[in-house]
Design an enzyme around this catalytic site. Structure first.
Site, PDB file in Angstrom:
ATOM      1  N   GLY A   9       7.632  13.928   4.922  1.00  0.00           N
ATOM      2  CA  GLY A   9       6.186  13.868   5.174  1.00  0.00           C
ATOM      3  C   GLY A   9       5.965  13.736   6.667  1.00  0.00           C
ATOM      4  O   GLY A   9       6.383  12.743   7.280  1.00  0.00           O
ATOM      5  N   ALA A  10       5.347  14.782   7.247  1.00  0.00           N
ATOM      6  CA  ALA A  10       5.156  14.784   8.712  1.00  0.00           C
ATOM      7  C   ALA A  10       3.695  14.561   9.073  1.00  0.00           C
ATOM      8  O   ALA A  10       3.176  15.130  10.032  1.00  0.00           O
ATOM      9  CB  ALA A  10       5.680  16.104   9.296  1.00  0.00           C
ATOM     10  N   TYR A  13       1.799   8.958   9.308  1.00  0.00           N
ATOM     11  CA  TYR A  13       2.820   7.927   9.091  1.00  0.00           C
ATOM     12  C   TYR A  13       4.200   8.492   9.410  1.00  0.00           C
ATOM     13  O   TYR A  13       4.995   7.888  10.141  1.00  0.00           O
ATOM     14  CB  TYR A  13       2.759   7.429   7.637  1.00  0.00           C
ATOM     15  CG  TYR A  13       3.417   6.094   7.382  1.00  0.00           C
ATOM     16  CD1 TYR A  13       4.595   5.739   8.033  1.00  0.00           C
ATOM     17  CD2 TYR A  13       2.864   5.190   6.481  1.00  0.00           C
ATOM     18  CE1 TYR A  13       5.204   4.509   7.799  1.00  0.00           C
ATOM     19  CE2 TYR A  13       3.465   3.961   6.237  1.00  0.00           C
ATOM     20  CZ  TYR A  13       4.629   3.632   6.898  1.00  0.00           C
ATOM     21  OH  TYR A  13       5.219   2.413   6.659  1.00  0.00           O
ATOM     22  N   GLY A  14       4.495   9.670   8.878  1.00  0.00           N
ATOM     23  CA  GLY A  14       5.831  10.237   9.031  1.00  0.00           C
ATOM     24  C   GLY A  14       6.152  10.607  10.470  1.00  0.00           C
ATOM     25  O   GLY A  14       7.256  10.324  10.971  1.00  0.00           O
ATOM     26  N   ASP A  34       8.239  18.472   5.792  1.00  0.00           N
ATOM     27  CA  ASP A  34       6.891  18.529   5.221  1.00  0.00           C
ATOM     28  C   ASP A  34       6.779  19.846   4.469  1.00  0.00           C
ATOM     29  O   ASP A  34       7.585  20.761   4.671  1.00  0.00           O
ATOM     30  CB  ASP A  34       5.812  18.442   6.311  1.00  0.00           C
ATOM     31  CG  ASP A  34       4.479  17.915   5.777  1.00  0.00           C
ATOM     32  OD1 ASP A  34       4.125  16.755   6.064  1.00  0.00           O
ATOM     33  OD2 ASP A  34       3.789  18.666   5.029  1.00  0.00           O
ATOM     34  N   ARG A  95      -5.793   1.563  -3.196  1.00  0.00           N
ATOM     35  CA  ARG A  95      -4.498   2.252  -3.201  1.00  0.00           C
ATOM     36  C   ARG A  95      -4.203   2.838  -4.584  1.00  0.00           C
ATOM     37  O   ARG A  95      -3.595   3.890  -4.704  1.00  0.00           O
ATOM     38  CB  ARG A  95      -3.386   1.280  -2.782  1.00  0.00           C
ATOM     39  CG  ARG A  95      -3.505   0.830  -1.329  1.00  0.00           C
ATOM     40  CD  ARG A  95      -2.358  -0.070  -0.922  1.00  0.00           C
ATOM     41  NE  ARG A  95      -2.452  -0.477   0.468  1.00  0.00           N
ATOM     42  CZ  ARG A  95      -3.018  -1.622   0.894  1.00  0.00           C
ATOM     43  NH1 ARG A  95      -3.540  -2.475   0.024  1.00  0.00           N
ATOM     44  NH2 ARG A  95      -3.057  -1.897   2.177  1.00  0.00           N
ATOM     45  N   SER A 126       4.833   5.601   0.489  1.00  0.00           N
ATOM     46  CA  SER A 126       3.660   6.231  -0.127  1.00  0.00           C
ATOM     47  C   SER A 126       2.967   5.227  -1.048  1.00  0.00           C
ATOM     48  O   SER A 126       3.609   4.433  -1.714  1.00  0.00           O
ATOM     49  CB  SER A 126       4.085   7.460  -0.934  1.00  0.00           C
ATOM     50  OG  SER A 126       4.965   8.276  -0.186  1.00  0.00           O
ATOM     51  N   HIS A 182       1.571  -5.064  -2.540  1.00  0.00           N
ATOM     52  CA  HIS A 182       0.839  -4.480  -1.416  1.00  0.00           C
ATOM     53  C   HIS A 182      -0.525  -4.092  -1.965  1.00  0.00           C
ATOM     54  O   HIS A 182      -0.806  -2.943  -2.228  1.00  0.00           O
ATOM     55  CB  HIS A 182       1.595  -3.241  -0.920  1.00  0.00           C
ATOM     56  CG  HIS A 182       1.070  -2.689   0.364  1.00  0.00           C
ATOM     57  ND1 HIS A 182       0.824  -3.468   1.465  1.00  0.00           N
ATOM     58  CD2 HIS A 182       0.770  -1.423   0.742  1.00  0.00           C
ATOM     59  CE1 HIS A 182       0.385  -2.695   2.450  1.00  0.00           C
ATOM     60  NE2 HIS A 182       0.338  -1.458   2.038  1.00  0.00           N
TER      61      HIS A 182
HETATM   62  N1  LIG Z   1       3.225   1.154   2.552  1.00  0.00           N
HETATM   63  C1  LIG Z   1       2.331   0.990   3.503  1.00  0.00           C
HETATM   64  O1  LIG Z   1       2.220  -0.078   4.078  1.00  0.00           O
HETATM   65  C2  LIG Z   1       1.458   2.135   3.933  1.00  0.00           C
HETATM   66  C3  LIG Z   1       0.665   2.030   5.085  1.00  0.00           C
HETATM   67  C4  LIG Z   1      -0.087   3.127   5.483  1.00  0.00           C
HETATM   68  C5  LIG Z   1      -0.065   4.301   4.726  1.00  0.00           C
HETATM   69  N2  LIG Z   1       0.694   4.353   3.597  1.00  0.00           N
HETATM   70  C6  LIG Z   1       0.767   5.563   2.767  1.00  0.00           C
HETATM   71  O2  LIG Z   1       1.627   6.523   3.385  1.00  0.00           O
HETATM   72  C7  LIG Z   1       1.284   7.834   2.914  1.00  0.00           C
HETATM   73  C8  LIG Z   1       1.200   8.802   4.101  1.00  0.00           C
HETATM   74  O3  LIG Z   1       0.130   8.442   4.949  1.00  0.00           O
HETATM   75  P1  LIG Z   1      -0.255   9.364   6.191  1.00  0.00           P
HETATM   76  O4  LIG Z   1      -1.277   8.633   6.961  1.00  0.00           O
HETATM   77  O5  LIG Z   1       0.946   9.872   6.858  1.00  0.00           O
HETATM   78  O6  LIG Z   1      -0.953  10.622   5.428  1.00  0.00           O
HETATM   79  P2  LIG Z   1      -1.071  12.128   5.985  1.00  0.00           P
HETATM   80  O7  LIG Z   1      -2.051  12.829   5.100  1.00  0.00           O
HETATM   81  O8  LIG Z   1      -1.299  12.116   7.453  1.00  0.00           O
HETATM   82  O9  LIG Z   1       0.386  12.739   5.745  1.00  0.00           O
HETATM   83  C9  LIG Z   1       0.945  12.951   4.495  1.00  0.00           C
HETATM   84  C10 LIG Z   1       1.868  14.155   4.632  1.00  0.00           C
HETATM   85  O10 LIG Z   1       2.610  14.307   3.421  1.00  0.00           O
HETATM   86  C11 LIG Z   1       2.840  15.701   3.282  1.00  0.00           C
HETATM   87  N3  LIG Z   1       3.282  16.029   1.923  1.00  0.00           N
HETATM   88  C12 LIG Z   1       2.556  16.148   0.791  1.00  0.00           C
HETATM   89  N4  LIG Z   1       3.348  16.492  -0.240  1.00  0.00           N
HETATM   90  C13 LIG Z   1       4.607  16.588   0.248  1.00  0.00           C
HETATM   91  C14 LIG Z   1       5.871  16.895  -0.327  1.00  0.00           C
HETATM   92  N5  LIG Z   1       5.978  17.192  -1.622  1.00  0.00           N
HETATM   93  N6  LIG Z   1       6.958  16.908   0.477  1.00  0.00           N
HETATM   94  C15 LIG Z   1       6.856  16.613   1.803  1.00  0.00           C
HETATM   95  N7  LIG Z   1       5.682  16.307   2.399  1.00  0.00           N
HETATM   96  C16 LIG Z   1       4.579  16.294   1.624  1.00  0.00           C
HETATM   97  C17 LIG Z   1       1.489  16.298   3.635  1.00  0.00           C
HETATM   98  O11 LIG Z   1       1.592  17.703   3.887  1.00  0.00           O
HETATM   99  C18 LIG Z   1       1.122  15.480   4.864  1.00  0.00           C
HETATM  100  O12 LIG Z   1       1.554  16.093   6.071  1.00  0.00           O
HETATM  101  C19 LIG Z   1      -0.011   7.663   2.115  1.00  0.00           C
HETATM  102  O13 LIG Z   1       0.255   7.627   0.726  1.00  0.00           O
HETATM  103  C20 LIG Z   1      -0.532   6.309   2.595  1.00  0.00           C
HETATM  104  O14 LIG Z   1      -1.367   5.698   1.634  1.00  0.00           O
HETATM  105  C21 LIG Z   1       1.456   3.305   3.196  1.00  0.00           C
END
Ligand SMILES: NC(=O)c1ccc[n+]([C@@H]2O[C@H](COP(=O)([O-])OP(=O)(O)OC[C@H]3O[C@@H](n4cnc5c(N)ncnc54)[C@H](O)[C@@H]3O)[C@@H](O)[C@H]2O)c1
Length: 316
Positions: A9-10, A13-14, A34, A95, A126, A182
Site C-alpha cells: 500500500g503506497a 501511510y505506506g 500498490d 473504523r 489497515s 484500537h
Molecule cells: N493502525 C493505525 O493506527 C492506523 C492509523 C492510521 C491509518 N490506518 C489505516 O491504514 C490504512 C491506510 O491508510 P492511508 O492513509 O495510507 O490510506 P490511502 O488511501 O492513502 O492509501 C491506501 C493505499 O492502499 C492501496 N491499496 C488498495 N488495495 C490494495 C491492494 N489490494 N494491494 C496493495 N495496495 C492496495 C490503495 O491503492 C492506496 O494507495 C487505512 O485502512 C487506515 O484506516 C491505521
C-alpha cells in the site's frame, strides 16, 4: 545478508512508512507495492533520489501488484511485511465502517504474502485494526506470533504528546501506556503513566487526566476531522516503522502492540493491545504489566468486545 522489508500500500501511510524505513538506513531493501500502476515505482524512484541528500544507502524498490499475485515476486525474501493497504476513514466514520471493504483487500494481500514471503513477520495497520490483524493471521495461516498489529505505539505516543504539552515538559520525560483495542475500548493505563518517574496522578487532577484520555481515544478522529480527506499518517507511520525495525534487528524492545493473547491477564484466544517483546520471530512474548482492578476490568471488557467482532472475520 541484508534485511528486506516490504510495505504493501503506497498511500499516505505506506509511503511515509517506506520513507522512514529507508532513512533508518538499516535495511538493504525497502519494497513498496500498490495496485495503482506506476505509483509505487514513482515513489521509489523519488525516495532513491533523496539518498545522497539524506545520506542513506537503503535501496527502495517499487512494484505494482495485481489481484492474482502479479508483481508479488518483488516481496520474496522479506523479513517483515507491513500491510497498509485499504481505505482510510472519512469524517464521521468509525473504523468499523471500513470492515467489509478492507477485509477483502487485507485477505487478498495476506494470501499473496503467505505465498511469496512465507517466512515474514507481518505487521498489520489497515483498519479496523484488531479485526484486520486477526484476519491476516487466518489468511496467511502463519503462527500467531508472526502476525501482529500496530495501534498501541501510536495511541501511547498521542497520550504522551498530550501530557507533555499540558505540563510543558519534554516528551522524553513522559511515559504513558494504552492497552485494549484500537477503538472505543482503548484502555489508557494512568497507573503506569509517569513524568520523570513521578506518577501522573500527582501532577494532574483526575479530571484533567480523564480529559487527556478521552482526547487520546479520539485522537485519530480529531485528525480525520481536520484533514477532511484521509487520516493521520506521520505518527502512525513512525509507529509501524519502529516496530518493523525492532523485528528486523531482533531487538527485544517492549512496545504496546496488537498481539495474540493466550492466558495473560486471564484472557485467552484473542488479538488485543498488550505490551509485547518484539524480535525476529515477531512477538517473542506478551509482557504482563501491573494494572489496577479497574484497569484490568476494562482490559477484559475490551477483550470481549474485540473477541465478538473477531469471531466473524473468518467469513469475510
Ligand atoms: N493502525 C493505525 O493506527 C492506523 C492509523 C492510521 C491509518 N490506518 C489505516 O491504514 C490504512 C491506510 O491508510 P492511508 O492513509 O495510507 O490510506 P490511502 O488511501 O492513502 O492509501 C491506501 C493505499 O492502499 C492501496 N491499496 C488498495 N488495495 C490494495 C491492494 N489490494 N494491494 C496493495 N495496495 C492496495 C490503495 O491503492 C492506496 O494507495 C487505512 O485502512 C487506515 O484506516 C491505521
Amino acid at each position: 545478508m541484508g534485511k528486506k522489508v516490504t510495505v504493501v500500500g503506497a498511500g499516505f501511510y505506506g509511503s511515509t512508512t517506506a520513507q522512514r524505513l529507508a532513512e533508518y538506513d538499516v535495511f538493504e531493501t525497502v519494497v513498496l507495492t500498490d495496485i495503482i500502476e506506476g505509483k509505487p515505482e514513482g515513489l521509489a524512484l523519488d525516495l532513491n533520489q533523496s539518498r545522497p541528500i539524506e545520506g542513506f544507502e537503503t535501496k527502495v524498490v517499487g512494484a505494482t501488484t495485481g489481484p492474482n499475485g502479479e508483481g508479488y515476486e518483488a516481496i520474496e525474501g522479506s523479513d517483515v511485511v507491513v500491510i497498509t493497504a485499504g481505505l482510510p476513514r472519512k469524517p464521521g466514520m468509525s473504523r468499523m465502517d471500513l470492515l467489509g471493504v478492507n477485509a477483502k483487500i487485507v485477505r487478498q494481500v495476506a494470501e499473496n504474502v503467505a505465498k511469496y514471503a512465507p517466512n515474514a513477520v507481518v505487521v498489520v495497520v489497515s483498519n479496523p485494526l484488531d479485526e484486520m490483524t486477526a484476519l491476516a493471521q487466518i489468511a496467511t495461516a502463519f503462527p500467531k506470533n508472526r502476525v501482529l498489529g500496530q495501534a498501541g505505539v501510536l495511541d501511547t505516543a498521542r497520550f504522551t504528546n498530550f501530557v507533555a504539552e499540558t505540563l510543558g515538559v519534554p516528551v522524553k520525560s513522559v511515559k504513558t501506556l494504552t492497552l485494549g483495542s484500537h477503538g472505543d475500548t482503548m484502555v489508557p493505563v494512568p497507573s503506569q503513566c509517569t513524568v520523570d518517574g513521578k506518577p501522573l496522578s500527582e501532577l494532574l487532577p483526575a479530571e484533567k487526566i480523564e480529559e487527556l484520555v478521552t482526547r487520546t481515544r479520539n485522537g485519530g478522529a480529531e485528525v480525520v476531522a481536520l484533514l477532511k480527506t484521509g487520516s493521520a499518517y506521520y505518527a502512525p507511520s513512525a509507529a509501524a516503522a519502529r516496530m518493523a525495525k525492532a523485528i528486523a534487528e531482533d531487538s527485544g524492545e517492549v512496545w504496546p502492540v496488537c498481539a495474540w493473547v493466550d492466558g495473560e491477564y486471564g484472557i485467552s484466544g484473542v488479538y488485543l493491545g498488550v505490551l509485547a517483546e518484539l524480535g525476529a520471530t515477531g512477538v517473542r512474548k506478551v509482557v504482563e504489566t501491573p494494572l489496577t482492578d479497574a484497569e484490568l476490568a476494562s482490559l477484559k471488557e475490551a477483550a470481549e468486545a474485540v473477541r465478538a467482532k473477531q469471531a466473524d472475520v473468518a467469513d469475510l
